[in-house]
Scaffold this motif. Sequence first.
Motif, PDB file in Angstrom:
ATOM      1  N   LYS A 154       0.836  -1.197   0.000  1.00 18.40           N
ATOM      2  CA  LYS A 154       0.000   0.000   0.000  1.00 18.40           C
ATOM      3  C   LYS A 154       0.874   1.251   0.000  1.00 18.40           C
ATOM      4  CE  LYS A 154      -3.653   2.299   2.586  1.00 18.40           C
ATOM      5  NZ  LYS A 154      -4.450   2.305   3.798  1.00 18.40           N
ATOM      6  N   LEU A 155       1.928   1.265   0.821  1.00 15.00           N
ATOM      7  CA  LEU A 155       2.786   2.435   0.905  1.00 15.00           C
ATOM      8  C   LEU A 155       3.529   2.675  -0.396  1.00 15.00           C
ATOM      9  CD1 LEU A 155       4.229   1.927   4.483  1.00 15.00           C
ATOM     10  CD2 LEU A 155       2.514   3.594   3.771  1.00 15.00           C
ATOM     11  N   VAL A 156       4.050   1.615  -1.005  1.00 14.42           N
ATOM     12  CA  VAL A 156       4.760   1.770  -2.273  1.00 14.42           C
ATOM     13  C   VAL A 156       3.816   2.276  -3.351  1.00 14.42           C
ATOM     14  CG1 VAL A 156       5.949   0.523  -4.110  1.00 14.42           C
ATOM     15  CG2 VAL A 156       6.557   0.111  -1.733  1.00 14.42           C
ATOM     16  N   SER A 157       2.625   1.712  -3.413  1.00 14.17           N
ATOM     17  CA  SER A 157       1.695   2.120  -4.458  1.00 14.17           C
ATOM     18  C   SER A 157       1.186   3.539  -4.235  1.00 14.17           C
ATOM     19  CB  SER A 157       0.513   1.147  -4.530  1.00 14.17           C
ATOM     20  OG  SER A 157      -0.291   1.252  -3.387  1.00 14.17           O
ATOM     21  N   TRP A 207       2.371   8.481   4.905  1.00 15.83           N
ATOM     22  CA  TRP A 207       3.397   7.783   4.129  1.00 15.83           C
ATOM     23  C   TRP A 207       4.757   7.966   4.797  1.00 15.83           C
ATOM     24  CZ3 TRP A 207       7.952   8.672   1.591  1.00 15.83           C
ATOM     25  CH2 TRP A 207       8.401   7.641   0.759  1.00 15.83           C
ATOM     26  N   TYR A 208       5.087   9.224   5.160  1.00 17.94           N
ATOM     27  CA  TYR A 208       6.355   9.482   5.841  1.00 17.94           C
ATOM     28  C   TYR A 208       6.415   8.727   7.162  1.00 17.94           C
ATOM     29  CZ  TYR A 208       7.219  13.310   2.584  1.00 17.94           C
ATOM     30  OH  TYR A 208       7.439  14.058   1.471  1.00 17.94           O
ATOM     31  N   ARG A 209       5.336   8.736   7.909  1.00 15.29           N
ATOM     32  CA  ARG A 209       5.282   8.074   9.227  1.00 15.29           C
ATOM     33  C   ARG A 209       5.638   6.595   9.108  1.00 15.29           C
ATOM     34  NH1 ARG A 209       4.591   5.043  12.857  1.00 15.29           N
ATOM     35  NH2 ARG A 209       3.510   5.225  14.817  1.00 15.29           N
ATOM     36  N   HIS A 210       5.137   5.951   8.063  1.00 10.88           N
ATOM     37  CA  HIS A 210       5.341   4.515   7.923  1.00 10.88           C
ATOM     38  C   HIS A 210       6.545   4.136   7.066  1.00 10.88           C
ATOM     39  CE1 HIS A 210       1.707   3.381  10.015  1.00 10.88           C
ATOM     40  NE2 HIS A 210       1.095   4.353   9.367  1.00 10.88           N
TER      41      HIS A 210
END
Length: 114
Positions: free
Chosen positions: A63-66, A90-93
């Motif tokens: 999910k983060l990459v996409s 996104w930055y957080r994870h």
Amino acid sequence: VEHGQALDWPRYSHGAYAAQQAKAEAAKVGLWVGNFQAPWDWRALHSNVDAPSSRPLDTVSRKLVSQSGGYSCEQRRYCSQISSCDEAQWYRHSCSWGRKLDWDGDGVACESLC
């Protein structure tokens, strides 16, 4: 970590070395002398390479990459430098420093944007 020769990876260490990393970063020693990209950030941004992976990405990583939307882990020190809740999360994870954006430790970065 304290001498800038290794990084704290909060995903696994849960920030156990965060203070030592902050000390090294402030002193600009080791890795912190110049600019670099943490290995996990590089892998997240290059996970769509055709080479087969030794293991599949977990659901959160996929999910983060996409959703990276062209974000990079160039450090943003303040929520005012971030334009959306999705970007903050996104930055957080995804970034080694992302937990710094979660001031109250509830798992949501930059709550003023969310």
